[in-house]
Design an enzyme around this catalytic site. Sequence first.
Site, PDB file in Angstrom:
ATOM      1  N   ASN A 125      -4.214  15.111 -19.522  1.00 22.17           N
ATOM      2  CA  ASN A 125      -3.806  14.412 -18.291  1.00 22.17           C
ATOM      3  C   ASN A 125      -4.444  13.074 -17.931  1.00 22.17           C
ATOM      4  O   ASN A 125      -3.643  12.089 -17.731  1.00 22.17           O
ATOM      5  CB  ASN A 125      -3.720  15.264 -17.036  1.00 22.17           C
ATOM      6  N   HIS A 163     -10.544  24.177 -12.717  1.00 26.16           N
ATOM      7  CA  HIS A 163     -11.341  25.707 -12.965  1.00 26.16           C
ATOM      8  C   HIS A 163     -11.276  25.898 -14.288  1.00 26.16           C
ATOM      9  O   HIS A 163     -10.337  25.194 -15.408  1.00 26.16           O
ATOM     10  CB  HIS A 163     -10.420  26.661 -12.262  1.00 26.16           C
ATOM     11  N   CYS A 165       1.799  20.323 -11.224  1.00 23.29           N
ATOM     12  CA  CYS A 165      -0.109  20.459 -11.187  1.00 23.29           C
ATOM     13  C   CYS A 165      -0.182  19.025 -10.829  1.00 23.29           C
ATOM     14  O   CYS A 165      -0.947  18.633  -9.883  1.00 23.29           O
ATOM     15  CB  CYS A 165      -0.564  21.007 -12.307  1.00 23.29           C
ATOM     16  N   ARG A 193       0.871  -1.264   0.078  1.00 24.01           N
ATOM     17  CA  ARG A 193       0.045  -0.098   0.024  1.00 24.01           C
ATOM     18  C   ARG A 193       0.717   1.481   0.139  1.00 24.01           C
ATOM     19  O   ARG A 193       0.422   2.332   0.366  1.00 24.01           O
ATOM     20  CB  ARG A 193      -1.009   0.097   1.333  1.00 24.01           C
ATOM     21  N   ARG A 194       2.017   1.028  -0.341  1.00 25.55           N
ATOM     22  CA  ARG A 194       2.957   2.109  -0.372  1.00 25.55           C
ATOM     23  C   ARG A 194       3.616   2.494  -1.737  1.00 25.55           C
ATOM     24  O   ARG A 194       4.451   3.099  -1.848  1.00 25.55           O
ATOM     25  CB  ARG A 194       4.290   1.859   0.481  1.00 25.55           C
ATOM     26  N   TYR A 209     -10.940  29.026 -17.007  1.00 23.53           N
ATOM     27  CA  TYR A 209     -10.772  30.603 -16.919  1.00 23.53           C
ATOM     28  C   TYR A 209     -11.884  31.301 -17.529  1.00 23.53           C
ATOM     29  O   TYR A 209     -12.436  30.735 -18.494  1.00 23.53           O
ATOM     30  CB  TYR A 209      -9.376  30.643 -17.940  1.00 23.53           C
ATOM     31  N   GLN A 222      -6.055  22.315 -11.962  1.00 23.72           N
ATOM     32  CA  GLN A 222      -6.056  22.067 -13.403  1.00 23.72           C
ATOM     33  C   GLN A 222      -6.829  23.102 -14.100  1.00 23.72           C
ATOM     34  O   GLN A 222      -7.950  23.446 -13.777  1.00 23.72           O
ATOM     35  CB  GLN A 222      -6.675  20.561 -13.520  1.00 23.72           C
TER      36      GLN A 222
END
Length: 301
Positions: A213, A243, A176, A156-157, A245, A204
Amino acid sequence: MKEVLSLWQKRETERQENRMSYADKVFINMCRDIIENGTSTEGEKVRPKWEDGTAAYTIKKFGVVNRYDLSKEFPALTLRRTAIKSCVDELLWIWQKKSNNVHELKSHIWDSWADENGSIGKAYGYQMQVKHQYKEGMMDQVDRVLYDLKENPYSRRIMTNLYVHEDLHEMNLYPCAYSMTFNVTKEEGSEQLTLNGILNQRSQDVLTANNWNVCQYAVLLHMFAQVCGMKAGELVHVIADAHIYDRHIPLIEELISREPLPAPKFWLNPEVKDFYDFTPDDVRLEDYETHPQIKNIPVAI
């Protein structure tokens, strides 16, 4: 007769919806939610500026979570074309070449953040090539992930992190999409393991970067799964600040008014067994039908 017609129309609608790209549905719903229910930063102190020097305000939503089942469909938008080879070239620039120099990248997306030598500082690929001491020896983050997926798949790492605070002052831009967490599962009755991943993104620009992405990290999951003898499962995309713009809103409105088309088929060269052997030519989207690209998108810096 009306009941029969109504039932036929309902089934026809369901058939049409099932043919639509799931990624399109997610994108449309996300954009509508941001525009209708988001909060505006207009009049507030913001860092980004438009090319003419004016403040670049946004409408934003906090904590957007989108899920994509890669075993069912590749999440490329059909509302407009996502340039898959350019996506993969940038992905490999960070994860495979572990580079922070734009001269090793075919596109010019990062040029605005590069210095006179082409460097973006200690950002992105730079962090991937830094070796760290583990009990098993010195490894960088990519090699550590590949090692654990093969040797400790139920760990789990298994994760990476590009947001290294001690190096932020030497980054020309802060990451980002900054973290991937990998998690392996196994379906009941199956011997093959399934590789899932969570992409964490602090911020983003939805119009310019969202599907870019999503496609990149979908490809990465497919690549890692293939070289580790697994199959690709779910990609979960967590965006802290999603977001749009202010100058992008009309473009988004046009985009989400388009009719979604069927999703493309994903092809990954099955001959490649080593992650470091992949090239952009080893990835292909087949039967990828899309609407026209939106051109002249202003970018806030």
